[in-house]
Scaffold this motif. Sequence first.
Motif: not given
Lengths: 105, 249
Positions: A1, A3, A6-7, A10, A13-14, A21, A23, A36, A38, A101-103, B3-4, B11, B14, B74, B89, B91
Motif C-alpha cells: 500500500m 503512502r 493514499v495521500q 485523500v 477527495m478533499e 482508484l 487496483t 496490490g 494502484q 472504483e469511483p472515489l 470513503k474520505l 493514511l 501508514l 496481498p 482483496f 492487503e
Amino acid sequence: MDRELVQGAVRLMEQGEPCALATIIQVKGSAPREAGTQMLVTAGGQTLGTIGGGCAEAAVRQRALLVLQKGEPEIYHLDLTADTAADEGMVCGGIMDVFIEPLGG
Amino acid sequence: MDKLAFFRQLLAALEGQQPGVAALVVKAEAGLPGVAPGNRFLWTPEGHYGSLGSANLEAAVAERAREVLAGRRPRLDTIELDEGSVTLFLEPVLPEPEVIVLGGGHVGQQVAAVAKLAGYLVTVIDDRPDFANQALFPTADRIICNNFTAALQDIKITAATFIVIVTRGHRHDYDCLRAVIDSPAAYIGMIGSRRRVQGVKERLLAEGVREAALERIHAPIGLDIGAETPAEIAVSILAEIIRVYRRGA
C-alpha cells in the motif's frame, strides 16, 4: 500500500475532485506489476502512480474514465496474452484483473 | 464511515507506521444486502475502521489478519457465507522501512543517499549544524540537529527501523548504542575497527547490558565485499540492511 497514493486519494477527495482508484487484484503469468499495485485516475484523465505503463495502463485509464461516468465499481479483465497484445508491442503476456472504483467527488 | 474518512484512517495507519490489514469487497453474490463491491474495512491490532456490510465478513478478515501480515503479500479470498459467497482483496498494511543514520560525515552522507535510492525513508541525526543540513542531505526525509541521545529519545523506533551508527568518535558511538540497544529496531549496525567496537561493547557489558543484546549489533558493519570508499561502504551497509529486511537475517 503506497503512502503517496493514499495521500493523493485523500487530497483529491478533499478537493471534491472525482477520481477512480484502480487496483491490480490478480495477476497470472508475467505482468509488469504485482497484485496490490494502484493507480489514481482523475476525471480530467490525469494519473497518479503507475500500474506498469504501456498499453495496459492506457487501457485501464480509459476504462477508469468510463467507471467514473457510470459511478459503479467493476473488475476489469485484461488479457495481455492475446495476439493483439503482441501486435501492440506488449511484451509481458499475462492476465491481469483490475478493480476500478469511483472515489468521492 | 464514508470513503474520505476511511482513506484518512488508512493514511494515519501508514504514517503512524502501524501494521494492519485492509480488506476490499471486489465481488459479492446477490442476496447479501449491504455487501457491495467497493466496501472497505481496516483491521489493526488496536481497532477496526470502515465496514464490509456484514459482521461475519469482518470476523473472517480478523481471523486471517495475522496470516496476511506474515505473508506480506496481498491475496484474494472467497468467503462462503450462508447467504452466498463474497470475494475479498486482503492487503497487508506494513510500516515503511526507515533507515536512521547517526552521524552526518562522509559515510553517513553516502548511506543516506543509497538508502533513499533503495526506497527507504531516511532520517539523519548529527549534533553539528554544519553536518545536519539539507545541502549535505538533499534527499533525506528528515534531518535532526541535536545531540544524539536527546534526538533518539524523540524518535519512534519500530520493528521496521534500521539504525546505522557512523558517528565521528567512539564516545558518540557509545551514546547512540546505549540509547538504542533495547529498542525493537530490526537492525543495529556500527562502524569501526574490531578494537573500537570491542571497546564500546566492553563498556556496555560493564554497565550491565546483557551479552545477548550486544550480539545483535552488526559490527563490523556491512557485508564483506572489500569496500573502501564511503560510497562502497554505504553499498555494503545497505546490502546488509536489505538482506535483513527481505530475509530477516
